[in-house]
Design a protein around this motif. Structure first.
Motif, short mmCIF file in Angstrom:
data_model
loop_
_atom_site.label_atom_id
_atom_site.label_comp_id
_atom_site.label_asym_id
_atom_site.label_seq_id
_atom_site.Cartn_x
_atom_site.Cartn_y
_atom_site.Cartn_z
N GLY A 1 0.78 -1.23 0.00
CA GLY A 1 0.00 0.00 0.00
C GLY A 1 0.82 1.28 0.00
O GLY A 1 0.25 2.37 0.14
N VAL A 2 2.15 1.17 -0.15
CA VAL A 2 3.02 2.36 -0.17
C VAL A 2 3.44 2.63 -1.62
O VAL A 2 3.86 1.71 -2.32
N PRO A 3 3.34 3.86 -2.10
CA PRO A 3 3.71 4.17 -3.50
C PRO A 3 5.14 3.75 -3.83
O PRO A 3 6.05 3.93 -3.02
N ASP A 4 5.34 3.21 -5.02
CA ASP A 4 6.66 2.76 -5.45
C ASP A 4 7.69 3.88 -5.43
O ASP A 4 8.85 3.67 -5.09
N GLU A 5 7.25 5.09 -5.81
CA GLU A 5 8.22 6.18 -5.87
C GLU A 5 8.76 6.55 -4.49
O GLU A 5 9.87 7.07 -4.37
N VAL A 6 7.98 6.27 -3.44
CA VAL A 6 8.46 6.51 -2.08
C VAL A 6 9.44 5.42 -1.67
O VAL A 6 10.52 5.68 -1.14
N ILE A 7 9.07 4.17 -1.94
CA ILE A 7 9.92 3.04 -1.57
C ILE A 7 11.27 3.10 -2.29
O ILE A 7 12.32 2.80 -1.71
N LYS B 1 5.38 4.87 7.23
CA LYS B 1 4.96 4.45 8.56
C LYS B 1 3.56 3.84 8.57
O LYS B 1 3.15 3.26 9.57
N LYS B 2 2.85 3.93 7.47
CA LYS B 2 1.52 3.33 7.40
C LYS B 2 1.58 1.83 7.11
O LYS B 2 0.58 1.12 7.29
N HIS B 3 2.76 1.35 6.64
CA HIS B 3 2.78 -0.04 6.17
C HIS B 3 2.54 -1.08 7.26
O HIS B 3 1.96 -2.13 6.98
N PRO B 4 2.93 -0.86 8.52
CA PRO B 4 2.58 -1.87 9.53
C PRO B 4 1.07 -2.04 9.71
O PRO B 4 0.57 -3.16 9.81
N LYS C 1 2.44 -5.84 12.12
CA LYS C 1 2.00 -4.62 12.77
C LYS C 1 3.05 -4.00 13.69
O LYS C 1 3.16 -2.77 13.78
N TRP C 2 3.83 -4.85 14.38
CA TRP C 2 4.65 -4.31 15.46
C TRP C 2 6.16 -4.47 15.27
O TRP C 2 6.92 -4.26 16.21
N HIS C 3 6.62 -4.81 14.06
CA HIS C 3 8.06 -5.00 13.91
C HIS C 3 8.85 -3.69 13.89
O HIS C 3 10.08 -3.71 13.94
N HIS C 4 8.14 -2.55 13.84
CA HIS C 4 8.84 -1.25 13.93
C HIS C 4 8.66 -0.58 15.30
O HIS C 4 9.04 0.57 15.47
N GLU C 5 8.08 -1.32 16.25
CA GLU C 5 8.06 -0.81 17.61
C GLU C 5 9.48 -0.93 18.19
O GLU C 5 10.26 -1.79 17.77
N LYS D 1 9.77 4.17 21.62
CA LYS D 1 9.85 5.29 20.68
C LYS D 1 9.59 4.86 19.23
O LYS D 1 9.88 5.61 18.30
N GLY D 2 9.05 3.67 19.05
CA GLY D 2 8.78 3.20 17.70
C GLY D 2 7.37 3.52 17.24
O GLY D 2 6.67 4.34 17.83
N TYR D 3 6.93 2.83 16.20
CA TYR D 3 5.58 3.05 15.65
C TYR D 3 5.02 1.71 15.21
O TYR D 3 5.78 0.73 15.07
N PRO D 4 3.70 1.57 15.07
CA PRO D 4 2.68 2.62 14.99
C PRO D 4 2.05 3.01 16.33
O PRO D 4 1.35 4.02 16.40
N GLU D 5 2.26 2.21 17.41
CA GLU D 5 1.53 2.48 18.65
C GLU D 5 2.43 2.90 19.82
O GLU D 5 1.93 3.15 20.91
N GLY D 6 3.74 2.94 19.61
CA GLY D 6 4.63 3.33 20.70
C GLY D 6 4.66 2.34 21.84
O GLY D 6 4.86 2.72 23.01
N LEU D 7 4.49 1.04 21.54
CA LEU D 7 4.59 0.02 22.58
C LEU D 7 6.03 -0.08 23.06
O LEU D 7 6.97 0.28 22.34
#
Length: 344
Positions: free
Chosen positions: A205-211, A226-229, A250-254, A259-265
């Protein structure tokens, strides 16, 4: 295959009659005179098809013997047991069945009845085992099909980024090895492998030009990344048969420090598998070519993992990754999808 029966009874007459009756119809029979003798026999012999066992025996009665059988770590623990008993007390029968006995045969037994009960019991057990084998085979086929679909999906995700070919597979491999060294059983390792393969599914769901943008991202572009999780979790929540898949996405960037995302766990609020995938994902990011830089030298990667231990990553899983790095003397654990991880 000739059925193998063990008869355990402290009464020599019962033991002899049972042996004579069952061998006469072509069954292989081993006669043992006590529960203790049974457990001596277990040490050096394969499990039989069926055990016929007296309840009332000195030193170790039938109840205690079946309890100990269920604790065995070999095929013996699943051996069906039929109790031989002269006791018609319903409480005794209830107790035996609750401990896992298959059935009861009254003593003194009628020879023809004993033969029929034993043969029917063996046939039933073998039928059950055949059915279990068929179910297991079909389950393996379905799991293999699911794995191939997941691998194809992971390849499609990686294909969006010109610089991360094989990323999902490597993260899956590293995650599985961390789980292995941490002590996960084989089934749990396979699950985390699947979770690793699909951790970036939300990048669909992330535009190719951003990736594929070379250089630094703008705040707006990073917000899209940051929306991809969340996107990944939404996609994988539809797989009801394996709900844990969504947790990895969902949580591999926490971050361990919150201080991570998407929920700051933070800390153990983050699912354990996601904490494993997080360090595996970061390791692969550092050891792969990216649009804005080449793969980092191993000593720099190690220093970064050490630096982030306890803040970015769970320290116990960061320590396992550091050990994997130290074991990788020739630095082959990087952007080489065909190579296998060195295991110790």
């Amino acid at each position: 295959m000739i059925p193998h029966i063990i008869v355990v009874d402290d009464d020599p007459i019962i033991l002899k009659n049972a042996w004579n009756t069952l061998t006469r119809v072509g069954l292989k029979v081993v006669a043992l005179k006590s529960g203790k003798a049974l457990f001596e026999y277990i040490k050096d012999n394969p499990a039989p098809d069926l055990i016929l066992m007296d309840i009332s025996m000195p030193e170790m009665d039938g109840y205690e013997a079946i309890k100990q059988l269920k604790k065995c770590e070999t095929e013996w623990r699943n051996t069906p047991v039929i109790f031989l008993t002269a006791n018609e007390d319903e409480a005794a029968e209830t107790k035996g069945l609750s401990l896992g006995a298959m059935d009861f045969i009254r003593k003194p037994f009628v020879e023809s009845v004993l033969v029929l009960r034993v043969i029917h019991a063996v046939e039933l057990v073998r039928l059950q085992r055949d059915l279990e084998g068929m179910v297991e085979e079909k389950t393996r086929e379905n799991e293999n099909l699911f794995l191939h679909v997941v691998e194809s999906l992971a390849d499609a995700i990686d294909a969006k980024d010109n610089y991360t070919n094989g990323h999902s597979g490597r993260v899956a491999d590293y995650s599985k090895e961390i789980a292995n060294r941490y002590g996960y059983d084989e089934k749990h390792q396979e699950k985390i492998f699947m979770m690793g393969l699909l951790h970036d599914v939300g990048k669909i769901g992330v535009p190719d030009e951003v990736i594929n943008k070379p250089g630094m991202l703008t705040d707006e572009e990073f917000a899209k990344i940051k929306k991809h999780p969340g996107i990944g979790a939404k996609i994988l929540n539809n797989i009801k048969e394996m709900p844990e898949l969504a947790a990895g996405a969902k949580w591999h960037h926490e971050r361990y420090d919150g201080k991570g995302y998407p929920e700051g766990l933070s800390g153990e609020e983050i699912p354990e598998e996601a904490r494993i995938i997080a360090v595996a994902d970061a390791y692969d990011a550092m050891t792969s070519n990216r649009s804005y830089r080449g793969a980092l030298p191993q000593e720099i990667v190690r220093a970064e993992i050490e630096k982030g231990k306890g803040s970015q990553w769970d320290p116990q899983f960061a320590d396992i990754m550091l050990k994997m790095i130290d074991d990788d003397i020739d630095y082959i654990m990087r952007d080489n999808p065909g190579d296998e991880i060195e295991r110790t």
